[in-house]
Design a protein around this motif. Structure first.
Motif, short mmCIF file in Angstrom:
data_model
loop_
_atom_site.label_atom_id
_atom_site.label_comp_id
_atom_site.label_asym_id
_atom_site.label_seq_id
_atom_site.Cartn_x
_atom_site.Cartn_y
_atom_site.Cartn_z
N HIS A 64 0.80 -1.22 0.00
CA HIS A 64 0.00 0.00 0.00
C HIS A 64 0.84 1.28 0.00
O HIS A 64 0.52 2.22 -0.70
CB HIS A 64 -0.93 0.02 1.22
CG HIS A 64 -2.07 -0.95 1.13
ND1 HIS A 64 -1.89 -2.30 1.08
CD2 HIS A 64 -3.41 -0.75 1.08
CE1 HIS A 64 -3.07 -2.90 1.00
NE2 HIS A 64 -4.00 -1.98 1.00
N VAL A 108 1.37 -6.47 -4.83
CA VAL A 108 0.09 -6.34 -4.14
C VAL A 108 -0.27 -7.72 -3.59
O VAL A 108 -0.16 -8.74 -4.28
CB VAL A 108 -1.02 -5.83 -5.08
CG1 VAL A 108 -2.32 -5.66 -4.30
CG2 VAL A 108 -0.60 -4.53 -5.74
N ASP A 129 -7.69 -6.72 4.48
CA ASP A 129 -7.88 -5.94 3.28
C ASP A 129 -9.14 -6.47 2.59
O ASP A 129 -9.28 -7.68 2.41
CB ASP A 129 -6.68 -6.11 2.35
CG ASP A 129 -6.78 -5.19 1.15
OD1 ASP A 129 -6.08 -4.17 1.15
OD2 ASP A 129 -7.57 -5.49 0.24
N HIS A 131 -10.28 -6.56 -0.35
CA HIS A 131 -10.23 -7.24 -1.65
C HIS A 131 -9.65 -8.65 -1.58
O HIS A 131 -9.34 -9.25 -2.61
CB HIS A 131 -9.50 -6.37 -2.67
CG HIS A 131 -10.29 -5.13 -2.94
ND1 HIS A 131 -10.03 -3.94 -2.32
CD2 HIS A 131 -11.38 -4.93 -3.70
CE1 HIS A 131 -10.93 -3.05 -2.69
NE2 HIS A 131 -11.76 -3.62 -3.53
N SER A 346 -3.30 -2.17 -9.93
CA SER A 346 -4.12 -2.60 -8.78
C SER A 346 -4.34 -4.10 -8.74
O SER A 346 -4.06 -4.81 -9.70
CB SER A 346 -5.48 -1.90 -8.71
OG SER A 346 -6.44 -2.59 -9.48
N CYS A 347 -4.89 -4.57 -7.62
CA CYS A 347 -5.16 -6.00 -7.48
C CYS A 347 -6.36 -6.43 -8.31
O CYS A 347 -6.62 -7.61 -8.46
CB CYS A 347 -5.38 -6.36 -6.01
SG CYS A 347 -6.75 -5.49 -5.24
N CYS A 407 0.48 -0.76 -4.82
CA CYS A 407 -0.94 -0.40 -4.94
C CYS A 407 -1.12 0.92 -5.68
O CYS A 407 -2.17 1.17 -6.26
CB CYS A 407 -1.58 -0.27 -3.56
SG CYS A 407 -1.71 -1.84 -2.68
N CYS A 410 -4.35 3.28 -6.67
CA CYS A 410 -5.63 2.65 -6.30
C CYS A 410 -6.17 3.30 -5.05
O CYS A 410 -7.34 3.56 -4.93
CB CYS A 410 -5.45 1.15 -6.09
SG CYS A 410 -6.96 0.36 -5.52
N LEU A 411 -5.28 3.57 -4.08
CA LEU A 411 -5.74 4.27 -2.88
C LEU A 411 -4.82 5.38 -2.45
O LEU A 411 -5.10 6.06 -1.48
CB LEU A 411 -6.02 3.31 -1.71
CG LEU A 411 -4.92 3.09 -0.67
CD1 LEU A 411 -5.44 2.36 0.51
CD2 LEU A 411 -3.73 2.45 -1.29
N ASN A 429 -10.59 -0.37 -8.33
CA ASN A 429 -11.88 -0.91 -7.92
C ASN A 429 -12.78 0.05 -7.16
O ASN A 429 -13.91 -0.28 -6.85
CB ASN A 429 -11.63 -2.14 -7.06
CG ASN A 429 -10.51 -1.87 -6.07
OD1 ASN A 429 -10.56 -0.90 -5.33
ND2 ASN A 429 -9.50 -2.71 -6.05
S1 SF4 Z 1 -7.63 -2.52 -3.53
FE1 SF4 Z 1 -5.98 -1.21 -4.15
S2 SF4 Z 1 -5.07 -0.60 -2.23
FE2 SF4 Z 1 -6.29 -2.40 -1.77
S3 SF4 Z 1 -4.87 -4.12 -2.02
FE3 SF4 Z 1 -5.85 -3.78 -3.98
S4 SF4 Z 1 -4.43 -2.50 -5.11
FE4 SF4 Z 1 -3.90 -2.35 -2.96
#
Ligand code: SF4
Lengths: 467, 201
Positions: A64, A108, A129, A131, A346-347, A407, A410-411, A429
């Motif tokens: 992150h 990630v 997390d 996701h 991102s994931c 990451c 993404c955030l 996402n």
């Molecule tokens: S949603 Fe975004 S911040 Fe969360 S683990 Fe996946 S890539 Fe990283």
């Protein structure tokens, strides 16, 4: 009550017992941790004088906060450096494997566990997390947890949980050209709503998912949580086994054959009972783009931002808020919306197949004037593979920046952030207010190929016209 | 472990559906190794944008302990930083139309009850708090009612979770650790534990 589904079977074999509260004590087969939600859990453990019970069942990485441009230590951001040191120390002190930057295995968390074969069918998987639902692509029951629960797993390898209901989401048919896994899940969420899945696990079934690769299935399961479902899964099949075979932590030799038959036995029975079933037709799904401030506010790329009279009463207040925040008018076509920043990563969509699809669109074209576009591989291995295929060169020639794994935007807990009112086309996402690092920044979610199309056109565009 | 049977105090209304965890605590404040400083940062961006008009900034709501929210509160990320920030600000219980699941679970683990009520009752309570911010209200988990002025409205919480608060067993950690023998037996039953695919290989 569901019966005979993979969810039921995996739940049952992992049940340790029933707690006085009536909740189930569930064994967690694989615990993944990262630098943001774990330091407080280790502190809680120390406060109680507890130790990590099964250190070999927890695996750590950092994703992150890691910068994607300059990863030299110490990080320029002292807070990020402090978090990095905390996870290094916590893992070392407790005998936990840590995939650090430069190890070749960092990335990630939801990208590295599948690619190393840590994620397997029939497991229970948890991570601090949301996701974590990604890992359900393998037929695992995988969900996000909070920090107190990270502590519970460290201390006992179990969680106190109430069983979920199971909804089968069946999508049948071949996806039209230019329509990807991301569009399928955005379409599902748009239809069932961001709270539609609360209390449910989503089983993704039907010929569309059967035809998907593992990476596509991961994209779908990744966003189950955006539909309110704590976890999503696909029953394991030949595609799953093919993907897993030979990976670092996949069972080997005679264990492999035993594993395959165990995994097969866990698939939902043909006559399984579900709490709910919803059926979609793949042919009706278009490249999908969000226009608002939740992942459920999505439309086909050739549609208009919906007017409030076309939506249920309960959705209207949020829609009004979204028009204002996004500065998009109801009735306005989404195609043609000017874009400032394009983020591929991102994931959800930072795997090799995602980069390949985006590169096909970028190849031989140029990022539009005034657009900042960058590609962030989901892991060090993805980066290495992409470079071996020359994808980095394709992106760079087209004017995209090529970054290190993390990451990223993404955030935006790292240096990658929107500035001011900038608007991004993003393969991530979440399009929540402020999600990408600027409290007034705006995000349009779409598939990686659509992000690449937006980058070269400078505005939201139908990728089908560029294929 | 402490029992939670009722929470009395002043209430704070926060209207809006789908208030997500990124709004409750923006990601930049997650760069920390303890939860300690989060109380001051709760709703940081929303508060900055509303320039003092956010309920968490209005003088009449300072010191409130019961937060009253609408639909799907706490959706989004699993970050416990969100409920921690709310709790560190001073909130001890939440009443809302509905809560996102992970947020709800995090609150339970922290000993902060979240109860739901019918939308009309939530809205009635919110208007009441807007007009009479100084009047204390009371959430009674035994009676499953929220009392405000001479009014009462039913609230809901699943039986299992309610019992955890009433019996003081909301902190599961100790109970989980106590079953360690059964945990080992379960692990030994799972074929994959011995396949050698574990991280230590
Ligand atoms: S949603 Fe975004 S911040 Fe969360 S683990 Fe996946 S890539 Fe990283």
């Amino acid at each position: 009550m569901s019966q005979g589904t993979l969810f039921d079977k995996v739940w049952d074999v992992h049940t340790v017992g029933t707690l006085p509260s009536g909740q189930t004590q569930l064994f967690i087969g694989l615990h993944l941790i990262h630098e943001v939600t774990s330091p407080q859990a280790f502190a809680m453990l120390r406060d109680r004088g507890l130790k990590v019970m099964f250190p070999e069942r927890t695996v750590a990485t950092a994703d992150h906060i890691v910068p994607t441009e300059n990863q030299a230590r110490p990080f320029a951001d002292v807070l990020a450096e402090e978090m990095m040191q905390a996870i290094e120390k916590n893992c070392k002190d407790n005998g936990i494997t840590f995939h650090n930057i430069g190890s070749g295995n960092q990335g990630v968390v939801h990208v590295i566990a599948p690619e190393q074969g840590l994620t397997q069918p029939g497991m229970t998987i948890a991570c601090g997390d949301s996701h974590t639902s990604t890992h359900g692509a393998f037929g695992a029951i995988a969900f996000g947890i909070g920090t107190s629960q990270v502590r519970d797993i460290l201390a006992s390898q179990t969680l106190a949980l109430s069983k979920l209901k199971v909804r089968k989401i069946e999508v049948n048919g071949k996806l039209p050209k230019g329509v990807y896994a991301k569009d399928v899940i955005l379409h599902v969420i748009r239809t069932l709503g961001v709270t539609g899945g609360v209390g449910y696990a989503y089983e993704f079934a039907g010929t569309t998912f059967e035809q998907m690769s593992m990476e596509e299935r991961m994209t779908v399961c990744n966003m189950a949580i955006e539909g309110g479902a704590r976890c999503g899964y696909v029953n394991p099949d030949a595609v799953t086994f093919e993907y897993l075979k030979g990976r670092d932590f996949a069972p080997k030799g005679t264990d492999w054959d035993k594993a395959v038959s165990w995994w097969q036995s866990l698939s939902s029975d043909a006559n399984a009972q579900y709490d709910d079933v919803v059926i979609f037709d793949a042919a009706e799904i278009a490249p999908t783009v969000t226009w608002g401030i939740t992942p459920g506010q999505g439309i086909g790329v050739n549609q208009q931002v919906p007017t409030t009279d076309s939506m249920p009463e309960g959705d209207r207040v949020l829609a009004e808020e979204a028009y204002r925040y996004m500065d998009l008018a109801p009735g306005q076509a989404i195609a043609g919306t000017k874009i400032d920043v394009c983020f591929i990563g991102s994931c959800t969509n930072g795997r090799i197949s995602d980069l390949r699809e985006a590169a096909k669109v970028a190849q031989g074209r140029q990022v539009a004037e005034g657009v900042k576009a960058f590609v962030v591989p989901g892991s060090e291995r993805v980066k290495q593979q992409a470079e071996a295929e020359g994808l980095d060169k394709i992106f760079e020639a087209a004017g995209f920046e090529w970054r290190e794994a993390g990451c990223s935007m993404c955030l935006a807990m790292n240096p990658d952030k929107l500035q001011g009112r900038q608007i991004s086309a993003s393969s991530s996402n979440r399009n929540f207010k402020g999600r990408q690092g600027s409290s007034s920044g705006r995000t349009l979610l779409m598939s990686p190929a659509m992000v690449a199309a937006a980058a070269v056109q400078g505005s939201v565009s139908d990728v089908r016209e560029l294929l | 472990m402490s029992q939670v049977k009722s929470i009395a105090g002043r209430g704070i209304p926060l209207t809006g559906n789908d208030i997500d965890t990124d709004r409750i605590i923006p990601a930049r404040f997650l760069r920390c190794v303890t939860f300690d400083g989060l109380g001051a940062q709760v709703f940081a961006d929303d508060r900055a944008q509303t320039q003092g008009q956010h309920a968490f900034d209005q003088p009449q709501y300072q010191g409130a302990t019961l937060l009253v929210v609408n639909r799907n509160f706490g959706c989004g990320s699993s970050r416990e930083h969100a409920p921690q920030a709310i709790a560190k600000w001073g909130i001890k219980a939440l009443i809302g139309e509905s809560f996102a699941e992970i947020f709800f679970g995090n609150c339970v683990a922290m000993g902060v009850p979240c109860v739901t009520a019918a939308p009309a009752d939530v809205q009635r309570l919110q208007s009441w708090l807007t007009e009479l911010p100084q009047d204390p209200i009371k959430l009674d988990l035994e009676a499953l009612e929220v009392y405000f002025g001479h009014n009462a409205a039913p609230v809901f919480m699943s039986e299992g979770v309610r019992n955890m608060f009433l019996n003081g067993t909301w902190d599961a950690c100790g109970q989980l650790v106590a079953q360690i023998e059964q945990v080992r037996q379960t692990a030994n039953r799972l074929p994959y534990v011995s396949w050698g695919q574990s991280a230590s290989m």
